[in-house]
Design an enzyme around this catalytic site. Structure first.
Site, short mmCIF file in Angstrom:
data_model
loop_
_atom_site.label_atom_id
_atom_site.label_comp_id
_atom_site.label_asym_id
_atom_site.label_seq_id
_atom_site.Cartn_x
_atom_site.Cartn_y
_atom_site.Cartn_z
N HIS C 79 0.84 -1.20 0.00
CA HIS C 79 0.00 0.00 0.00
C HIS C 79 0.87 1.25 0.00
N ASP C 108 6.62 21.16 -26.77
CA ASP C 108 6.58 19.83 -26.18
C ASP C 108 7.58 19.82 -25.04
N TRP C 144 7.22 -0.01 3.79
CA TRP C 144 7.75 0.63 2.58
C TRP C 144 9.18 1.12 2.82
N SER C 172 13.14 5.86 -14.01
CA SER C 172 12.02 6.51 -14.68
C SER C 172 11.81 7.91 -14.14
N SER C 173 11.80 8.04 -12.81
CA SER C 173 11.56 9.35 -12.22
C SER C 173 12.70 10.32 -12.50
N HIS C 256 13.07 11.79 3.48
CA HIS C 256 12.44 13.05 3.83
C HIS C 256 12.27 13.99 2.63
N GLU C 258 11.84 13.08 -0.19
CA GLU C 258 10.76 12.42 -0.93
C GLU C 258 9.39 12.93 -0.50
N TYR C 260 8.60 15.78 0.48
CA TYR C 260 8.36 17.09 -0.13
C TYR C 260 8.18 16.97 -1.63
N SER C 271 -1.47 27.05 -5.65
CA SER C 271 -1.15 28.45 -5.94
C SER C 271 -1.68 28.90 -7.29
N HIS C 305 14.79 12.91 11.84
CA HIS C 305 13.60 12.98 12.68
C HIS C 305 12.73 11.74 12.55
N HIS C 306 13.05 10.89 11.58
CA HIS C 306 12.38 9.60 11.51
C HIS C 306 13.07 8.58 12.40
N THR C 331 6.86 26.90 5.43
CA THR C 331 5.55 26.33 5.10
C THR C 331 4.44 27.26 5.57
N LYS C 334 3.75 29.96 3.20
CA LYS C 334 2.89 29.58 2.07
C LYS C 334 1.42 29.61 2.48
N ARG C 453 1.80 1.28 14.92
CA ARG C 453 1.43 1.05 13.52
C ARG C 453 1.91 -0.32 13.07
C1 HEA Z 1 -0.06 9.07 -0.99
C2 HEA Z 1 0.00 8.11 -0.21
C3 HEA Z 1 -1.11 7.41 0.50
C4 HEA Z 1 -2.47 7.43 0.29
C5 HEA Z 1 -3.25 8.19 -0.74
C6 HEA Z 1 -3.04 6.55 1.28
C7 HEA Z 1 -4.39 6.28 1.37
C8 HEA Z 1 -4.98 5.51 2.37
N1 HEA Z 1 -4.31 4.88 3.40
FE1 HEA Z 1 -2.30 4.80 3.64
N2 HEA Z 1 -0.29 4.70 3.87
C9 HEA Z 1 0.66 5.36 3.12
C10 HEA Z 1 0.41 6.23 2.10
C11 HEA Z 1 -0.85 6.52 1.61
N3 HEA Z 1 -2.04 6.03 2.07
C12 HEA Z 1 1.97 5.01 3.57
C13 HEA Z 1 3.29 5.53 3.01
C14 HEA Z 1 1.81 4.12 4.63
C15 HEA Z 1 2.90 3.47 5.47
C16 HEA Z 1 3.19 2.09 4.99
C17 HEA Z 1 4.12 1.40 5.89
O1 HEA Z 1 3.90 1.41 7.12
O2 HEA Z 1 5.10 0.86 5.39
C18 HEA Z 1 0.38 3.97 4.80
C19 HEA Z 1 -0.19 3.17 5.80
C20 HEA Z 1 -1.55 3.09 6.04
C21 HEA Z 1 -2.12 2.48 7.18
C22 HEA Z 1 -1.34 1.86 8.34
C23 HEA Z 1 -1.08 0.44 8.06
C24 HEA Z 1 -0.29 -0.18 9.15
O3 HEA Z 1 0.42 0.51 9.88
O4 HEA Z 1 -0.39 -1.41 9.25
C25 HEA Z 1 -3.48 2.57 7.06
C26 HEA Z 1 -4.44 2.06 8.04
O5 HEA Z 1 -5.53 2.43 8.10
C27 HEA Z 1 -3.74 3.27 5.83
C28 HEA Z 1 -5.01 3.57 5.33
C29 HEA Z 1 -5.24 4.29 4.18
C30 HEA Z 1 -6.56 4.52 3.63
C31 HEA Z 1 -7.84 4.02 4.20
C32 HEA Z 1 -6.38 5.27 2.49
C33 HEA Z 1 -7.47 5.75 1.57
O6 HEA Z 1 -7.32 7.11 1.36
C34 HEA Z 1 -7.47 5.03 0.29
C35 HEA Z 1 -8.70 5.40 -0.51
C36 HEA Z 1 -8.72 4.86 -1.88
C37 HEA Z 1 -9.44 3.81 -2.31
C38 HEA Z 1 -10.21 2.98 -1.38
C39 HEA Z 1 -9.42 3.38 -3.72
C40 HEA Z 1 -10.65 3.70 -4.49
C41 HEA Z 1 -11.72 2.71 -4.47
C42 HEA Z 1 -11.70 1.42 -4.89
C43 HEA Z 1 -10.50 0.68 -5.32
C44 HEA Z 1 -12.92 0.61 -4.92
C45 HEA Z 1 -13.04 -0.31 -3.77
C46 HEA Z 1 -13.47 0.46 -2.58
C47 HEA Z 1 -14.30 0.02 -1.65
C48 HEA Z 1 -14.82 -1.38 -1.64
C49 HEA Z 1 -14.78 0.95 -0.59
N4 HEA Z 1 -2.55 3.58 5.23
C1 HEA Z 2 3.49 15.08 1.93
C2 HEA Z 2 4.17 14.51 2.82
C3 HEA Z 2 4.65 15.09 4.12
C4 HEA Z 2 4.80 16.39 4.52
C5 HEA Z 2 4.54 17.65 3.76
C6 HEA Z 2 5.30 16.33 5.87
C7 HEA Z 2 5.59 17.45 6.61
C8 HEA Z 2 6.18 17.43 7.87
N1 HEA Z 2 6.49 16.30 8.60
FE1 HEA Z 2 6.05 14.38 8.08
N2 HEA Z 2 5.93 12.47 7.43
C9 HEA Z 2 5.45 12.05 6.21
C10 HEA Z 2 5.01 12.86 5.19
C11 HEA Z 2 5.05 14.25 5.23
N3 HEA Z 2 5.43 15.02 6.27
C12 HEA Z 2 5.44 10.62 6.14
C13 HEA Z 2 4.98 9.78 4.96
C14 HEA Z 2 5.93 10.16 7.36
C15 HEA Z 2 6.08 8.73 7.84
C16 HEA Z 2 7.08 7.92 7.13
C17 HEA Z 2 7.08 6.53 7.67
O1 HEA Z 2 7.62 6.33 8.77
O2 HEA Z 2 6.51 5.63 7.01
C18 HEA Z 2 6.24 11.36 8.13
C19 HEA Z 2 6.80 11.30 9.40
C20 HEA Z 2 7.23 12.43 10.09
C21 HEA Z 2 8.02 12.37 11.27
C22 HEA Z 2 8.56 11.10 11.94
C23 HEA Z 2 7.60 10.60 12.94
C24 HEA Z 2 8.00 9.31 13.51
O3 HEA Z 2 8.11 8.32 12.75
O4 HEA Z 2 8.22 9.26 14.71
C25 HEA Z 2 8.24 13.67 11.67
C26 HEA Z 2 9.04 14.06 12.84
O5 HEA Z 2 9.52 15.09 12.95
C27 HEA Z 2 7.59 14.52 10.70
C28 HEA Z 2 7.59 15.91 10.74
C29 HEA Z 2 7.08 16.72 9.73
C30 HEA Z 2 7.16 18.17 9.76
C31 HEA Z 2 7.72 19.02 10.86
C32 HEA Z 2 6.59 18.60 8.59
C33 HEA Z 2 6.48 20.04 8.15
O6 HEA Z 2 6.90 20.18 6.84
C34 HEA Z 2 5.09 20.57 8.31
C35 HEA Z 2 5.05 22.06 8.13
C36 HEA Z 2 3.67 22.64 8.14
C37 HEA Z 2 3.08 23.29 9.16
C38 HEA Z 2 3.77 23.45 10.46
C39 HEA Z 2 1.69 23.83 9.07
C40 HEA Z 2 1.55 25.23 8.53
C41 HEA Z 2 2.35 26.25 9.24
C42 HEA Z 2 1.85 27.30 9.93
C43 HEA Z 2 0.39 27.55 10.04
C44 HEA Z 2 2.83 28.25 10.52
C45 HEA Z 2 2.87 28.34 11.99
C46 HEA Z 2 3.25 27.06 12.62
C47 HEA Z 2 4.05 26.94 13.69
C48 HEA Z 2 4.83 28.03 14.28
C49 HEA Z 2 4.17 25.60 14.34
N4 HEA Z 2 6.98 13.74 9.76
CU LIG Z 3 10.48 13.48 7.31
#
Ligand code: HEA
Ligand code: HEA
Ligand SMILES: [Cu+2]
Ligand code: CUA
Lengths: 295, 260, 528
Positions: C79, C108, C144, C172-173, C256, C258, C260, C271, C305-306, C331, C334, C453
């Site tokens: 997933h 293009d 993942w 590819s990317s 990380h 990634e 962004y 925007s 921080h991870h 952020t 923005k 989790r």
């Molecule tokens: C962009 C990235 C992205 C997106 C969009 C989503 C979307 C969703 N994710 Fe997540 N998710 C991740 C990225 C993302 N996820 C990542 C990186 C992890 C961590 C993996 C890891 O731990 O290694 C994670 C892990 C994760 C967990 C934790 C699993 C665990 O720790 O064991 C869960 C649990 O609820 C979850 C739920 C969902 C759900 C309900 C959606 C929903 O938004 C999905 C909705 C979309 C659909 C459902 C598809 C459309 C409909 C159909 C196909 C028809 C069939 C539908 C029905 C029968 C209702 N996700």
């Molecule tokens: C689109 C993807 C995305 C984005 C944008 C972010 C944004 C941020 N993430 Fe997140 N992060 C993930 C995707 C993302 N993250 C994923 C996928 C994981 C889990 C990976 C895994 O383990 O599988 C993760 C996990 C993760 C962790 C690790 C947690 C853990 O495993 O224990 C942490 C810890 O610092 C973190 C921090 C942040 C912070 C500080 C930001 C900042 O960039 C957020 C900044 C934004 C704001 C703060 C809000 C707007 C700001 C204001 C309104 C201004 C005023 C605010 C203040 C003064 C506070 N993220």
């Molecule tokens: Cu991070």
């Protein structure tokens, strides 16, 4: 930016999809091969798939290059196109830099954090409790657990073959520059000679590198499975070697094209791309020489 | 077929069973039973409320803009698109807010890293899928495994309160004692976590991580493995029995007596 | 040779697309390739979503009812991988393909043949990845993040396939990113200076840079996994002097930036959309550009921080905490700029705008929980719990996914020449919005209350919120089927769209007819 002539957009092409099929076969075959090998299963089919894939890839590369060269010779590329190619190549090299940066980062982490910790030094020296008697030293001749990873007897000193190889690569960069200069002044003979010298030096480098590996494996017990030093040593020099090979092949193709009369003093992007790549490979080697062999 | 039927049945019971009988609606961190866990809780709440305030501010601003300047209400757009002063303000103020968060966080972190002057030491080793505890100053060492009944997992019998939490041999610790943990693993990475103590610490094979605790109240505290370690990841819980010091002495005597 | 020359001489305006399947297999046209990217990524979104549904169904109640833990772990892993590498990244590349040439006035992409290869390599890599589901021993099951040694010594056979698929997806990317950079730097119409570029183009430029900088690092990390599995090396094995945590450092150095990569293009899209429907220029364009660049640069300095609980030395812990917190500043800039753009505008609420507003609101929730996670001592509690899962779904779904949905509604008229049904679009938004919050908001509570989790089964104290969450997830999932229907219906027989269907829209893409002709801007337009 302001060319009036329209940008050349190539007609549809079969090469990308052929290349993708080739990649699929190659890597599916390769994965199956590796997995079957470690499970002790037969690998013949996997070899066949892998080989077919590799052949398809070679077919694709030659076909694609032929198209590009033909278009270039037909004068379809304007200055803007040329810039696109240049930027493409520069960013490709940048991605290679990032790749090697990851490897160097790993080397530094291992040397300055992991191994000292295992040896009982630094913030996490308690780790040594698990590896009694292990002492941190670099290069690592004795591993934390020598029954799992038998350490090497010794490692390759910097001042023999590696130094020679450094000189060879540096020289090759110089010969390449001379060739490039000659090309800019349209001195075709000299261009070809200096470029041939560059390719030859590259080949000699690779020859010595293989020599060094043979020495490491047969006399020093320095192997991929001799612990972290061997791991990182072969990873880094190995990937560098592959890049020399690739750079050498590119320059060889360029050489052939030169002999055929392609490239002019003003229009030689293919040549320059190869040259950039070669210089990049050279710089990586110098870093390797310093950080892997000397320090 | 029969397996399918069983599953379908289980699912059906699950949907119809009143879930409130099973569970509580816990929404927050526990305050815990150590000074560290208390401070972490305080920081958590501090940062949380700051975030709430910021969030509410942002939402109100959005709500206001969206409601007050509706096209359908004939709003005429202004044309400004730059203002250096406000840009500077909303760069500097968040920065100051962050400093207010960082200061207590730094102090706590320094405390957490201070494993000196420990009165006793426990070595925790993760295995797929159980924990081993070694009392470094005593001659005590044992494994602690989950003892959740398989039938409960398969929904064949009622689940008890300590479902997925209980173990055969709990870790017994004295209260009011600074205990240093040496945490490592024998195979893959695990993470030893008791929320009431305020921290989890990864168990890395080949390395030893340190952390410490000083439990202030006797009781039974549960924890779970917090790093994916294979199919039994959810099956290596932690149970800590914190007992008064004299009781602990007795327990040690009992253990070493039995062994020796 | 002569045929090539002829082709050049001929007037490109006469060329329509080729006929039949060949059009799609061999195409060099950025619009065709963009369409293929978008369709493919949506299919992957459905696949990844179906896996999420399996996860959520299993977690509906404690106990093991649908799947075994071994399979559950495969679902979690796949997933995450499918959503990130198969759905979000390719969708953004698809948008870049369609829109960047139109927005900068280029005929293009700069390297059209390579563009096609990028796409087909995406398919290749995805096929290999998906094929692991059918292998003996099952698909990758180590998350993942693929931490060693769970993914090396203890990994299934399919790990090798997973590694090579990551290589191919990475290539590819990288090629896609190189193409984007070359297009933006080199193909802009005369007069389109860097600081006149639409924000979407700017954010993609910076994203492309991130991609080229970090995907090779990921390639290095998985290559070392491969070597440890098959060639006896000891990179992640302390017995030979290596360190499992080294893998995490390399992975998160990629990981990380990634995240962004997964959000910056969405920032760009928002925007574009907010000014359009506020009928007012974007507030603080310059600071938006600098904020994006600042986020990108900072993203290289925060990876640990991870890893707050892996046992980093104290100075490292402090450094990464501070660095991470600072990202909130750009952020925030923005967010505030977007709000100020709406402020004193003249706002209408077409579907793209609804998704954009939803983005700003809910992304803020996710960002603020990110700041909480960044507080290292507190992360000793939060780490690896559902609080993290809540955080990242709040930034990924209302962030990345909403960004993509918003742009689909915004540009669909340009792509297809037809309008979607506004009523249905609004329904899609509200159902998604409600479902999303029901699904993911309770996860904050679950995490704080102590649910880790990647758990297939859990103590009964977590039952209630899990049940709520599952219901929300199914609502959210089902409402995505509505999107399929809306797009299908619009493309089949929606009403014809004008060249510029949105009153307040600005930009070159609205100067060409809808649907955009197969070839556009063969003579560069002038921008002043
Ligand atoms: C962009 C990235 C992205 C997106 C969009 C989503 C979307 C969703 N994710 Fe997540 N998710 C991740 C990225 C993302 N996820 C990542 C990186 C992890 C961590 C993996 C890891 O731990 O290694 C994670 C892990 C994760 C967990 C934790 C699993 C665990 O720790 O064991 C869960 C649990 O609820 C979850 C739920 C969902 C759900 C309900 C959606 C929903 O938004 C999905 C909705 C979309 C659909 C459902 C598809 C459309 C409909 C159909 C196909 C028809 C069939 C539908 C029905 C029968 C209702 N996700
Ligand atoms: C689109 C993807 C995305 C984005 C944008 C972010 C944004 C941020 N993430 Fe997140 N992060 C993930 C995707 C993302 N993250 C994923 C996928 C994981 C889990 C990976 C895994 O383990 O599988 C993760 C996990 C993760 C962790 C690790 C947690 C853990 O495993 O224990 C942490 C810890 O610092 C973190 C921090 C942040 C912070 C500080 C930001 C900042 O960039 C957020 C900044 C934004 C704001 C703060 C809000 C707007 C700001 C204001 C309104 C201004 C005023 C605010 C203040 C003064 C506070 N993220
Ligand atoms: Cu991070
Ligand atoms: Cu042990 Cu998870």
């Amino acid at each position: 930016m302001s060319s009036n002539q329209s940008y050349y957009v190539p007609e549809s092409s079969i090469w990308p999809i052929v290349g993708s099929i080739g990649m699929f076969l190659t890597f599916f075959g390769l994965s199956t091969l590796l997995v079957n090998q470690s499970n002790g299963d037969p690998t013949t089919t996997a070899w066949v798939v892998f080989t077919i894939g590799a052949l398809v890839l070679i077919y694709m590369i030659t076909g694609w290059l032929r198209d590009v060269i033909r278009e270039s010779r037909a004068g379809l590329y304007d200055a803007q196109m040329d810039r696109s190619f240049r930027q493409g190549m520069s960013w490709f090299i940048f991605s290679e830099v990032a790749f090697f940066a990851a490897l160097f980062g790993s080397l530094f982490y291992i040397r300055f954090f992991a191994v000292p910790w295992l040896g009982g030094e630094g913030a996490k020296g308690t780790a040594n409790m698990l590896w009694e008697g292990f002492q941190a030293q670099w290069p690592l001749l004795s591993n934390p657990d020598n029954s799992q990873f038998a350490g090497p007897d010794s490692v390759i000193g910097p001042w023999g073959l590696p130094l020679l190889n450094t000189l060879i690569l540096v020289t090759s960069s110089i010969t390449l520059t001379l060739s490039h200069k000659a090309l800019k002044y349209d001195k075709r003979k000299q261009t070809i000679y200096w470029l041939a010298a560059t390719v030859a030096l590259g080949a000699i480098f690779l020859f010595f590198q293989i020599e060094e590996y043979i020495e490491a494996y047969s006399h020093l017990n320095l192997t991929l499975d001799s612990g972290i030093y061997g791991s990182i040593f072969f990873l880094m020099t190995g990937f560098h070697g592959l890049h020399v090979l690739l750079g050498g092949i590119i320059l060889f193709v360029v050489l052939m094209r030169l002999i055929k009369g392609h490239f002019s003093a003003h229009d030689h992007f293919g040549y320059e791309a190869g040259a950039w790549y070669w210089h990049f490979v050279d710089v990586v080697w110098i870093m390797l020489f310093v950080f892997v062999y000397v320090i | 077929m029969s397996v399918q039927a069983l599953r379908a049945g289980a699912l059906a019971t699950a949907v119809t069973a009143p879930s409130s009988a099973l569970a509580e609606w816990g929404v927050n961190l526990p305050e815990g039973v150590t000074s560290i866990s208390n401070t972490i809780y305080d920081i958590h709440m501090w940062v949380f409320w700051i975030c709430v305030v910021i969030g509410v501010g942002v939402f109100l601003a959005i709500l206001w803009s969206v409601l007050a300047y509706r096209h359908s209400k004939g709003a005429k757009p202004a044309h400004f698109h730059e203002n250096t002063t406000v840009e500077i303000i909303w760069t500097v103020i968040p920065f100051l807010i962050l400093i207010m968060m960082a200061i207590p966080a730094t102090g706590t972190l320094v405390d957490m890293y201070d494993t000196s002057d420990a009165e006793m030491e426990i070595k925790v080793t993760g295995y797929q899928w159980r924990w081993q505890y070694e009392y470094m100053d005593e001659d005590i060492s044992f494994f602690s495994s989950a003892d959740t009944p398989r039938d409960a997992e398969r929904n064949l019998i009622e689940k008890t309160e300590d479902y997925k939490y209980s173990v055969d041999n709990p870790l017994v610790l004295p209260v009011d004692t600074k205990i240093r943990f040496l945490i490592t693993s024998n195979d893959v990475i695990h993470s030893w976590w008791v929320p009431e103590f305020g921290w989890k610490q990864d168990a890395i094979p080949g390395f030893i991580n340190k952390n410490w605790t000083k439990i202030e109240e006797p009781g039974t505290y549960y924890g779970l493995c917090a790093e994916l370690c294979g199919q039994g990841h959810s099956d290596m819980p932690i149970e800590v029995k914190a007992v008064p010091k004299d009781e602990y002495r007795e327990w040690v005597a009992e253990q070493t007596g039995d062994d020796g | 040779m002569s045929s090539v020359a002829d082709a050049h001489a001929a007037d490109h305006h006469d060329h329509g697309p080729a006929k039949g399947i060949g059009r799609w297999l061999f195409t060099t046209n950025h619009k065709d390739i963009g369409t293929m990217y978008l369709v493919f990524s949506f299919a992957m979104f459905l696949a990844g979503g179906a896996m999420a549904m399996i996860i959520r169904a299993e977690l509906f109640q404690p106990g093991l009812q649908m799947v075994e833990p071994a399979f559950f772990n495969q679902m979690t892993t796949m997933h995450g991988l499918v959503m990130i590498f198969g759905a979000v990244m390719p969708a953004f590349v698809g948008l870049a393909n369609w829109m960047i040439p139109l927005m900068v006035g280029a005929p293009d992409m700069a390297l059209p043949r390579m563009n096609n290869w990028s796409f087909w390599l995406l398919v290749t890599g995805s096929l290999i990845l998906m094929s692991t589901l059918f292998m003996d021993g099952g698909a990758p099951n180590f998350g993942w993040t693929a931490y060693a040694p769970l993914s090396t010594t203890y990994g299934p056979d399919s790990t090798t396939f997973f590694i090579f698929s990551v290589h191919i997806l990475g290539i590819s990317s990288i090629m896609g990113a190189i193409n984007v950079i070359a297009t933006i730097i080199n193909m802009r119409a005369p007069g389109m200076t860097l600081m006149k570029m639409p924000m979407f183009v700017w954010t993609w430029l910076i994203t492309a840079f991130l991609l080229i900088a970090v995907l090779p690092v990921l390639a290095g990390a998985v290559t070392m996994l491969l070597m440890d599995i098959h060639f006896g090396t000891a990179f992640f094995d302390a017995a030979g002097g290596g360190d499992p945590v080294l893998y995490q450092h390399i992975f998160w150095f990629f990981g990380h930036p990634e995240v962004y990569i997964l959000i910056l293009p969405a920032f760009g899209i928002i925007s574009q959309i907010i000014p359009t429907f506020s009928r007012k220029p974007l507030f603080g364009y310059t600071s938006m550009v600098y904020a994006t660049a600042a986020i990108a640069i900072l993203s290289f300095l925060v990876w640990s921080h991870h890893m707050f609980t892996v046992g980093l030395p104290l100075p490292g812990e402090l450094f990464f905490m501070y660095a991470t917190m600072i990202i909130a500043v750009p952020t925030g800039v923005k967010i505030f700029n977007w709000i100020t753009t709406m402020f004193r505008g003249s706002i209408s609420f077409e579907t793209p705008m609804l998704f954009a507003i939803g983005f700003v609101v809910l992304f803020t929730v996710g960002g603020l929980s990110g700041v909480m996670l960044a507080i290292a001592p507190a992360d000793f509690q939060y780490h690896d719990t559902y609080f993290v899962v809540a955080h990242f779904h709040y930034v990924l779904i209302p962030g990345a996914i909403y960004g993509i949905f918003a742009s689909v509604y915004y540009w669909l008229p340009k792509w297809s020449g037809r309008m979607y049904s506004e009523a249905l679009g609004k329904a899609h938004f509200w159902l998604s919005f409600i479902g999303l919050n029901i699904a993911f908001f309770p996860m904050h509570f679950l995490g704080l209350a102590g649910m880790p989790r990647r758990y297939a089964d859990y103590p009964i104290q977590f039952a209630n919120f899990n049940q709520v969450s599952t219901i929300g997830a199914f609502l959210f999932g089902a409402s995505q089927l509505l999107l399929v229907f809306i797009v299908y219906r619009a493309v089949k027989n929606g009403p014809k769209a004008d060249a510029k269907p949105w009153e307040g829209a600005e930009g070159l893409e609205w100067t060409v007819p809808s649907p955009a002709p197969y070839h556009t801007f063969e003579q560069p337009p002038r921008v002043d």
